[in-house]
Design a protein around this motif. Structure first.
Motif, mmCIF file in Angstrom:
data_model
loop_
_atom_site.group_PDB
_atom_site.id
_atom_site.type_symbol
_atom_site.label_atom_id
_atom_site.label_comp_id
_atom_site.label_asym_id
_atom_site.label_seq_id
_atom_site.Cartn_x
_atom_site.Cartn_y
_atom_site.Cartn_z
ATOM 1 N N SER A 4 -0.129 -9.840 13.545
ATOM 2 C CA SER A 4 0.062 -10.897 12.668
ATOM 3 C C SER A 4 -1.341 -11.126 12.056
ATOM 4 N N LYS A 56 0.568 -8.385 2.541
ATOM 5 C CA LYS A 56 2.023 -8.826 2.113
ATOM 6 C C LYS A 56 2.709 -7.591 1.680
ATOM 7 N N GLU A 74 3.186 -9.795 8.717
ATOM 8 C CA GLU A 74 3.143 -11.272 8.996
ATOM 9 C C GLU A 74 1.839 -11.837 8.630
ATOM 10 N N HIS A 86 -0.504 -15.065 7.100
ATOM 11 C CA HIS A 86 -0.561 -16.568 7.032
ATOM 12 C C HIS A 86 -1.843 -16.919 6.076
#
Length: 236
Positions: free
Chosen positions: A137, A151, A156, A158
């Motif tokens: 991530s 993306k 994953e 953020h």
């Protein structure tokens, strides 16, 4: 008094008869904080700021730097409010709105930052695909080059607005990695995390890229400034 009036008259006549393109134009760059390359409180406003300002001033321009969050700087140039912003790496999605010059400002290395206890044997990453295959991530800053590739790869991801948020998420173990330039990252890690910075390590460079001034396609000086910049020698 007659001499004084004569001088004033001569100055006024000069500015009436000298073409506007001969006088120095003031050009404003939208920038943000990215030490040691750009920074409002840095000497000469940073290494890249000095390089850019000195070049354009030698070519007849007056240079001003306007400091904003990076996303705001990009949008001001995209809309044509400001003529240019730096430094940015190349992404295809920006091409419709910005001129990319032939000449970069310089070349920089990107690395992967991670927690030592999460990867005690280190972390080897050579591509975005490696991040996906390892199931990692990531945290990243809005509008940085890696946003869309991460993306699109289904990683994953953020998204945050400021690097302080990214460093804290990484240090707290909420994500596995943070991609950043090695020089900037080493400085910011120590500045933001202070004593906690010792829990963070980084990979070897996995990406070496040119960084550019982005010139606005909507600002009347955008194309002119790019042509002037591209007349400079190449950077190795």
């Amino acid at each position: 008094m007659r001499v004084y009036h004569t001088i004033i008259f001569a100055v006024l006549i000069f500015f009436r008869i000298v073409p506007s393109d001969v006088r120095a134009e003031t050009i404003a760059f939208g920038v943000g904080e990215w030490s040691p390359f750009v920074g409002e409180k840095l000497h000469d406003k940073g290494l890249y700021s000095k390089l850019v300002a000195e070049f354009f001033e030698k070519n007849g321009f007056q240079v001003a730097l306007e400091f904003y969050p990076w996303r705001r700087s990009l949008e001001l140039v995209r809309s044509g409010t400001l003529p240019a912003t730096f430094p940015w790496s190349f992404t295809e999605d920006r091409q419709p709105d910005f001129y990319y010059p032939k000449r970069p400002i310089g070349f920089l290395n990107d690395v992967i930052y991670y927690r030592r206890d999460r990867f005690p044997n280190g972390l080897t990453i050579n591509s975005i695909n490696d991040i996906r295959s390892k199931g990692l991530s990531a945290v990243g800053i809005s509008d940085y080059w890696y946003q869309n590739p991460l993306k699109e790869a289904g990683i994953e991801y953020h998204e945050v607005s400021y690097d302080e948020q990214a460093w804290k998420m990484l240090a707290l173990g909420r994500v596995d990695i943070f991609i950043e330039n090695d020089v900037v990252g080493d400085r910011r890690k120590a500045s933001v995390l202070q004593n906690m910075s010792t829990v963070i390590d980084r990979s070897e460079p996995f990406r070496r890229v040119p960084v550019f001034i982005l010139f606005s396609k909507k600002h009347p000086l955008g194309k002119k400034m790019m042509d002037v910049w591209d007349a400079r020698p190449s950077v190795n």
